[in-house]
Design a protein around this motif. Structure first.
Motif, mmCIF file in Angstrom:
data_model
loop_
_atom_site.group_PDB
_atom_site.id
_atom_site.type_symbol
_atom_site.label_atom_id
_atom_site.label_comp_id
_atom_site.label_asym_id
_atom_site.label_seq_id
_atom_site.Cartn_x
_atom_site.Cartn_y
_atom_site.Cartn_z
ATOM 1 N N GLN A 1 0.841 -1.207 0.008
ATOM 2 C CA GLN A 1 -0.035 0.276 0.039
ATOM 3 C C GLN A 1 0.919 1.174 -0.005
ATOM 4 O O GLN A 1 2.074 0.983 0.358
ATOM 5 C CB GLN A 1 -1.017 -0.053 1.360
ATOM 6 C CG GLN A 1 -0.200 0.211 2.450
ATOM 7 C CD GLN A 1 -1.090 0.021 3.651
ATOM 8 O OE1 GLN A 1 -1.261 -0.836 4.379
ATOM 9 N NE2 GLN A 1 -1.629 1.299 4.011
ATOM 10 N N SER A 2 0.217 2.309 -0.548
ATOM 11 C CA SER A 2 1.138 3.610 -0.627
ATOM 12 C C SER A 2 0.272 4.416 0.104
ATOM 13 O O SER A 2 -1.001 4.774 -0.319
ATOM 14 C CB SER A 2 1.397 3.847 -2.128
ATOM 15 O OG SER A 2 1.693 5.179 -2.099
ATOM 16 N N ASP A 3 1.051 5.480 0.747
ATOM 17 C CA ASP A 3 0.498 6.658 1.237
ATOM 18 C C ASP A 3 0.106 7.655 0.279
ATOM 19 O O ASP A 3 -0.625 8.681 0.724
ATOM 20 C CB ASP A 3 1.260 7.343 2.468
ATOM 21 C CG ASP A 3 1.500 6.442 3.679
ATOM 22 O OD1 ASP A 3 0.562 5.475 4.063
ATOM 23 O OD2 ASP A 3 2.553 6.651 4.143
ATOM 24 N N HIS A 4 0.526 7.493 -0.923
ATOM 25 C CA HIS A 4 0.224 8.482 -1.950
ATOM 26 C C HIS A 4 -0.607 8.099 -2.828
ATOM 27 O O HIS A 4 -0.949 8.982 -3.879
ATOM 28 C CB HIS A 4 1.775 8.558 -2.773
ATOM 29 C CG HIS A 4 2.821 8.871 -1.774
ATOM 30 N ND1 HIS A 4 2.860 10.016 -1.088
ATOM 31 C CD2 HIS A 4 4.130 8.279 -1.536
ATOM 32 C CE1 HIS A 4 4.094 10.121 -0.312
ATOM 33 N NE2 HIS A 4 4.722 8.688 -0.600
ATOM 34 N N MET A 5 -1.413 6.767 -2.733
ATOM 35 C CA MET A 5 -2.633 6.614 -3.407
ATOM 36 C C MET A 5 -3.659 6.088 -2.806
ATOM 37 O O MET A 5 -3.464 5.231 -2.161
ATOM 38 C CB MET A 5 -2.075 5.395 -4.678
ATOM 39 C CG MET A 5 -1.200 5.968 -5.989
ATOM 40 S SD MET A 5 -1.001 4.604 -7.117
ATOM 41 C CE MET A 5 -2.589 4.552 -7.668
ATOM 42 N N ARG A 6 -4.606 7.009 -2.828
ATOM 43 C CA ARG A 6 -5.890 6.631 -1.806
ATOM 44 C C ARG A 6 -6.798 6.031 -2.720
ATOM 45 O O ARG A 6 -7.002 6.128 -4.122
ATOM 46 C CB ARG A 6 -6.469 7.893 -1.652
ATOM 47 C CG ARG A 6 -5.476 8.988 -0.544
ATOM 48 C CD ARG A 6 -6.252 10.102 0.098
ATOM 49 N NE ARG A 6 -7.291 9.503 1.099
ATOM 50 C CZ ARG A 6 -8.350 10.294 1.505
ATOM 51 N NH1 ARG A 6 -8.593 11.435 1.057
ATOM 52 N NH2 ARG A 6 -9.018 9.743 2.338
ATOM 53 N N HIS B 1 4.851 5.083 -6.954
ATOM 54 C CA HIS B 1 4.153 5.537 -5.784
ATOM 55 C C HIS B 1 4.380 4.594 -4.377
ATOM 56 O O HIS B 1 3.821 4.985 -3.734
ATOM 57 C CB HIS B 1 2.684 4.857 -6.148
ATOM 58 C CG HIS B 1 2.070 5.737 -7.361
ATOM 59 N ND1 HIS B 1 1.599 7.087 -7.362
ATOM 60 C CD2 HIS B 1 1.713 5.083 -8.688
ATOM 61 C CE1 HIS B 1 1.410 7.381 -8.519
ATOM 62 N NE2 HIS B 1 1.303 6.493 -9.214
ATOM 63 N N GLU C 1 7.694 4.227 -3.338
ATOM 64 C CA GLU C 1 8.945 4.864 -2.783
ATOM 65 C C GLU C 1 8.453 5.932 -2.062
ATOM 66 O O GLU C 1 7.802 6.851 -2.394
ATOM 67 C CB GLU C 1 9.681 5.363 -4.301
ATOM 68 C CG GLU C 1 10.241 4.153 -4.969
ATOM 69 C CD GLU C 1 11.119 4.808 -6.166
ATOM 70 O OE1 GLU C 1 10.971 6.068 -6.328
ATOM 71 O OE2 GLU C 1 11.623 3.920 -6.947
ATOM 72 N N PRO C 2 9.128 6.222 -0.867
ATOM 73 C CA PRO C 2 8.796 6.927 0.092
ATOM 74 C C PRO C 2 9.306 8.360 -0.297
ATOM 75 O O PRO C 2 10.333 8.461 -0.922
ATOM 76 C CB PRO C 2 9.375 6.491 1.408
ATOM 77 C CG PRO C 2 10.382 5.622 0.922
ATOM 78 C CD PRO C 2 10.135 4.848 -0.176
ATOM 79 N N LYS C 3 8.432 9.264 -0.283
ATOM 80 C CA LYS C 3 9.033 10.832 -0.789
ATOM 81 C C LYS C 3 9.498 11.729 0.671
ATOM 82 O O LYS C 3 8.908 11.550 1.596
ATOM 83 C CB LYS C 3 7.723 11.316 -1.363
ATOM 84 C CG LYS C 3 7.215 10.775 -2.499
ATOM 85 C CD LYS C 3 6.297 11.661 -3.253
ATOM 86 C CE LYS C 3 5.755 10.994 -4.520
ATOM 87 N NZ LYS C 3 4.676 11.719 -5.334
ATOM 88 N N GLU D 1 15.454 16.187 6.551
ATOM 89 C CA GLU D 1 13.959 16.596 6.232
ATOM 90 C C GLU D 1 13.724 17.743 7.123
ATOM 91 O O GLU D 1 12.731 17.738 7.765
ATOM 92 C CB GLU D 1 13.093 15.313 6.464
ATOM 93 C CG GLU D 1 13.207 13.979 5.400
ATOM 94 C CD GLU D 1 12.198 13.272 5.206
ATOM 95 O OE1 GLU D 1 11.312 13.146 6.314
ATOM 96 O OE2 GLU D 1 12.292 12.241 4.410
ATOM 97 N N ASP E 1 7.524 18.493 7.433
ATOM 98 C CA ASP E 1 6.123 18.173 7.757
ATOM 99 C C ASP E 1 5.305 19.164 8.678
ATOM 100 O O ASP E 1 4.058 18.823 8.831
ATOM 101 C CB ASP E 1 5.958 16.771 8.196
ATOM 102 C CG ASP E 1 6.420 16.367 9.371
ATOM 103 O OD1 ASP E 1 7.136 17.299 10.119
ATOM 104 O OD2 ASP E 1 6.455 15.147 10.112
#
Length: 288
Positions: free
Chosen positions: A170-175, A221, A223-225, A259, A279
C-alpha cells in the motif's frame, strides 16, 4: 516427463521476449520466451539454449526457479512445456536460432503482445510474478491490506493459494488503491472473495482492476517521498505546529538529508533563522 521448456530471462523488472522468425514452421512471428527441447531440469541444457538464442554467456545467468510443465499444443502435437526463470545483469542480447528480434519488456506489458506462443503470460506467472491493483474504499487501504495478510496467514479454503501471493503493498500517496504481487489474477480475486463461493467477500475491497499492472507505473507510488519534496528556497510557508503555529515565513535553506527546513518569520522584529521539520509547514506560495 517434460520434453520442452521456455526460459524467461529477467533483468530487474524487465523480461526478455523473443520474436520468432518468419521462416519458423510453428508460430512464425510470434513472441516467445526462449524455447528449447530437452530436460528443463538440466541446467546445462537450459544455459546452452539461452546462449544459442541470445548470445548471453552462462556465467552471466542465475537460475531462479523451474515451474511445473504445462500441456501446450504446438501444431497438432501436445507438448509438455516447462517454464524456467533466470536472471541476468546483461541488457544486450543478439537474437539467433528461432528468433529474428528481441525486446526487454515490463512483465505487466506482456499481454499487450497481440501474437505469442500459447500461454506465454500464464507460464511466466508460474515462475515469476505480476502486480495487480485492487480498488478499495478511500481511507480503508490499510484495513484491506491487513485483512488480506490475515487471510493468507490462516488455513482452510485459501491454503492452496498462499504460495501464489507474494506481497500486499500500500502507498500513502495513492488513496483508494492497494497492490498485490501474485502469480495470476484469479488468485487475487479468490483471496478477496470475488471468485468462487467459499470465501466471504472482503469488506471495503471493491474489485481487482483487469489485467497486470506494469511495475514502472507502480513503483514511483511505493517509494517514500522526502518531506522536503516540493519545497524550494524562497517559498512562502505557514508554520502548522509548535509555538509559531499560524505564522508565515520564507524558506531560506533546505536540509534534505534531515528532512528539515530553515525559515525566517515575517512577523519577527529581528530576522532569526528557525529550523523546523518539513512536515510541520505548509507551502502557501511558491517561488517563481
Amino acid at each position: 516427463m517434460s520434453n520442452a521448456f521456455v526460459v524467461y530471462v529477467r533483468n530487474e523488472e524487465q523480461v526478455l521476449l523473443m520474436k520468432r522468425a518468419d521462416s519458423v514452421s510453428e508460430f512464425p512471428l510470434a513472441w516467445d520466451g526462449i524455447f528449447g527441447v530437452g530436460d528443463a531440469n538440466d541446467l546445462d541444457v537450459v544455459l546452452q539454449r539461452i546462449k544459442e538464442a541470445t548470445g548471453i554467456e552462462s556465467d552471466k545467468i542465475t537460475h531462479i526457479r523451474t515451474g511445473e510443465p504445462r500441456g501446450l499444443a504446438f501444431g497438432n502435437v501436445l507438448n509438455e512445456v516447462t517454464p524456467v526463470l533466470v536472471a541476468t545483469s546483461e541488457t544486450h542480447a543478439v537474437p539467433a536460432a528461432l528468433y529474428s528480434e528481441c525486446e526487454w519488456i515490463d512483465a505487466g506489458d506482456m499481454r499487450t503482445k497481440d501474437y505469442s506462443i500459447p500461454s506465454l503470460v500464464e507460464m511466466y506467472g508460474d515462475v515469476g510474478s505480476y502486480l495487480y491493483i485492487l480498488k478499495t474504499s478511500i481511507g480503508q487501504e490499510a484495513n484491506v491490506a491487513n485483512e488480506i495478510r490475515a487471510r493468507l496467514s490462516g488455513s482452510g479454503s485459501l491454503a492452496d493459494i498462499v504460495d501464489e501471493i507474494y506481497a500486499v503493498l500500500q502507498s500513502d500517496h495513492m488513496r483508494g488503491y492497494i497492490f498485490v504481487e501474485a502469480s495470476a489474477q484469479h488468485h487475487v480475486e479468490k483471496v478477496i472473495g470475488r471468485a468462487g463461493n467459499r470465501t466471504t467477500p472482503l469488506k471495503n475491497c471493491r474489485k481487482v482492476l483487469e489485467g497486470e499492472a506494469p511495475f514502472r507505473d507502480i513503483f514511483p507510488h511505493l517509494e517514500p517521498k522526502a518531506a522536503t519534496a516540493g519545497i524550494s528556497e524562497g517559498d512562502i510557508v505557514e508554520v502548522r505546529l509548535g509555538a509559531f503555529k499560524g505564522q508565515r515565513a520564507r524558506v531560506t535553506n533546505i536540509a534534505d538529508s534531515k528532512e528539515e527546513i530553515t525559515v525566517e518569520l515575517f512577523d519577527a522584529p529581528v530576522p532569526i533563522p528557525l529550523t523546523v521539520r518539513a512536515d510541520q509547514i505548509r507551502v502557501t506560495q511558491r517561488v517563481e
